[in-house]
Design an enzyme around this catalytic site. Structure first.
Site, mmCIF file in Angstrom:
data_model
loop_
_atom_site.group_PDB
_atom_site.id
_atom_site.type_symbol
_atom_site.label_atom_id
_atom_site.label_comp_id
_atom_site.label_asym_id
_atom_site.label_seq_id
_atom_site.Cartn_x
_atom_site.Cartn_y
_atom_site.Cartn_z
ATOM 1 N N ARG A 121 0.849 -1.194 0.000
ATOM 2 C CA ARG A 121 0.000 0.000 0.000
ATOM 3 C C ARG A 121 0.883 1.243 0.000
ATOM 4 O O ARG A 121 2.035 1.202 0.364
ATOM 5 C CB ARG A 121 -0.913 -0.008 1.224
ATOM 6 C CG ARG A 121 -1.956 -1.122 1.159
ATOM 7 C CD ARG A 121 -2.848 -1.111 2.384
ATOM 8 N NE ARG A 121 -3.718 0.049 2.380
ATOM 9 C CZ ARG A 121 -3.989 0.789 3.468
ATOM 10 N NH1 ARG A 121 -3.448 0.492 4.612
ATOM 11 N NH2 ARG A 121 -4.794 1.822 3.374
ATOM 12 N N LYS A 186 3.167 -6.837 12.195
ATOM 13 C CA LYS A 186 2.401 -7.142 10.980
ATOM 14 C C LYS A 186 2.841 -8.474 10.374
ATOM 15 O O LYS A 186 4.006 -8.704 10.119
ATOM 16 C CB LYS A 186 2.608 -6.003 9.975
ATOM 17 C CG LYS A 186 1.850 -6.180 8.676
ATOM 18 C CD LYS A 186 1.726 -4.855 7.956
ATOM 19 C CE LYS A 186 1.337 -5.005 6.516
ATOM 20 N NZ LYS A 186 1.115 -3.723 5.845
ATOM 21 N N ARG A 319 -1.925 5.465 13.608
ATOM 22 C CA ARG A 319 -1.022 4.669 14.434
ATOM 23 C C ARG A 319 -1.296 4.995 15.902
ATOM 24 O O ARG A 319 -1.889 6.035 16.218
ATOM 25 C CB ARG A 319 0.445 4.918 14.070
ATOM 26 C CG ARG A 319 0.908 6.321 14.334
ATOM 27 C CD ARG A 319 2.423 6.449 14.086
ATOM 28 N NE ARG A 319 2.834 7.830 14.063
ATOM 29 C CZ ARG A 319 3.018 8.582 15.138
ATOM 30 N NH1 ARG A 319 2.840 8.070 16.333
ATOM 31 N NH2 ARG A 319 3.395 9.835 15.030
HETATM 32 C C1 BTN Z 1 0.498 -3.789 2.328
HETATM 33 O O1 BTN Z 1 1.260 -2.852 2.061
HETATM 34 O O2 BTN Z 1 0.197 -4.059 3.482
HETATM 35 C C2 BTN Z 1 -0.088 -4.614 1.217
HETATM 36 C C3 BTN Z 1 0.857 -5.685 0.789
HETATM 37 C C4 BTN Z 1 0.297 -6.553 -0.311
HETATM 38 C C5 BTN Z 1 1.338 -7.511 -0.854
HETATM 39 C C6 BTN Z 1 0.737 -8.495 -1.796
HETATM 40 S S1 BTN Z 1 1.825 -9.823 -2.173
HETATM 41 C C7 BTN Z 1 0.731 -10.381 -3.401
HETATM 42 C C8 BTN Z 1 0.234 -9.152 -4.112
HETATM 43 N N1 BTN Z 1 1.151 -8.757 -5.151
HETATM 44 C C9 BTN Z 1 1.702 -7.574 -4.907
HETATM 45 O O3 BTN Z 1 2.535 -7.010 -5.653
HETATM 46 N N2 BTN Z 1 1.253 -7.084 -3.757
HETATM 47 C C10 BTN Z 1 0.280 -7.970 -3.150
#
Ligand code: BTN
Length: 322
Positions: A121, A186, A319
């Site tokens: 994100r 996390k 947060r």
């Molecule tokens: C976050 O930042 O919390 C979201 C992370 C999401 C990661 C997943 S891994 C599978 C899918 N492919 C990506 O490039 N991102 C999501």
């Protein structure tokens, strides 16, 4: 990884002769030896036993399409088109590309052993080392308007949390809007991206889920993170089973959300809220107050004195105040 099929044969931890491996894979013994060398160069420990063959010493948890499919409920198995890839830039990007092709009418689901440009994100990268974690994306289509996306993002968090609990993980928490926490760090993150042109009444999204499974070291992660191996080191984690559990849970939750909306998820989300009752501060803006859970649409509520302020996902991140 060129040696993937070979490692699949060695994964039982038994000694296999070069001859039998060569026969099974339809290649020469020299080619087997080259693949063994390459795998060893990549850090995989393989014992060479003179006159007998090879034995895998590293515990491998290889992705396997049929294993994942076996773990799915029958309706889910026939509802999806499952792609298991060795390497990809991003499973979210792969879903977008595959959807350009004529559709089979099934839900595309992509899982990869590693991502070279995994995205998180807010434009952050997502660490995606080979063989360690779960990188999974689904291409979902909904009837409705974009307003449903806020709810969807929380629904996915509930689905992943419930899948983990189903696998025996205790103390799973949700950090608004949809980060999955265990033991204060996390463990899993979800990236929901809109796909395609605006089409009247149809919302197409790619839901990407990253879950740290075996990872015990990571560089360049700017927040406290955990993995299943860190949280429950005594357990032997299987990425295929985890993937099946997540897919089952997400498909079930998404059906329920499409039929009945967010209502049934509010309590399920709220009971895992790690912000509830905590003093919070918004990382952008002046907002601060006590966490009070979510409303019917999935907005986060913060008590600023007597006033309840609504925070919309995507607008702000929160947060705990230090
Ligand atoms: C976050 O930042 O919390 C979201 C992370 C999401 C990661 C997943 S891994 C599978 C899918 N492919 C990506 O490039 N991102 C999501």
């Amino acid at each position: 990884m060129k040696s993937r099929a070979l490692l699949g044969l060695l994964a039982d931890g038994q000694v296999h002769s070069g001859e039998s491996l060569a026969a099974s894979l339809g290649i020469s013994r020299t080619a087997i030896w080259k693949q063994i060398r390459r795998a060893m160069d990549e850090g995989i420990r393989i014992e060479t036993i003179r006159g007998k063959g090879y034995r895998l010493l590293t515990d491998m948890d290889l992705l396997d399409q049929s294993h994942i499919l076996q773990g799915l409920g029958v309706p889910h198995r026939s509802a999806i088109e499952l792609m298991v890839l060795d390497e990809v830039d991003s499973t979210n990007a792969e879903i977008v590309r595959r959807r350009q092709d004529p559709s089979t009418g099934r839900i595309p689901v992509c899982i990869a052993d590693c991502q070279t440009a995994g995205r998180g994100r807010r434009g952050r990268p997502w660490q995606s080392p080979r063989g360690q974690n779960l990188y999974l994306s689904l291409g979902l289509t909904f009837r409705g308007s974009f307003a449903m996306l806020d709810g969807l993002s929380l629904v996915l968090g509930v689905a992943v949390a419930e899948a983990l609990e189903h696998q025996g993980v205790a103390g799973v928490g949700l950090k608004w809007p949809n980060d999955i926490f265990v033991g204060g760090s996390k463990l899993s993150g979800i990236l929901v991206e809109l796909q395609g042109e605006l089409e009247e009444g149809v919302v197409k999204v790619v839901a990407g889920i990253g879950m740290n499974v075996h990872m015990t070291d990571a560089v360049d992660v700017d927040q406290a993170w955990s993995s299943l191996a860190r949280a429950m080191p005594e357990h032997r984690w299987c990425r295929n089973e985890l993937a099946a559990s997540v897919i089952n849970s997400v498909l079930g939750a998404v059906d329920e959300f499409a039929e009945r909306g967010f209502g049934g998820f509010r309590e399920r989300w709220q009971s895992r809220d790690i912000f509830a009752g905590k003093p919070l501060v918004a990382t952008q803006g002046e907002l601060s107050g006590i966490g009070r859970g979510i409303d019917d649409s999935g907005n986060y509520l913060i008590a600023e004195g007597k006033e309840l302020v609504k925070v919309r996902a995507g607008e702000i991140s929160l947060r705990v105040q230090s």
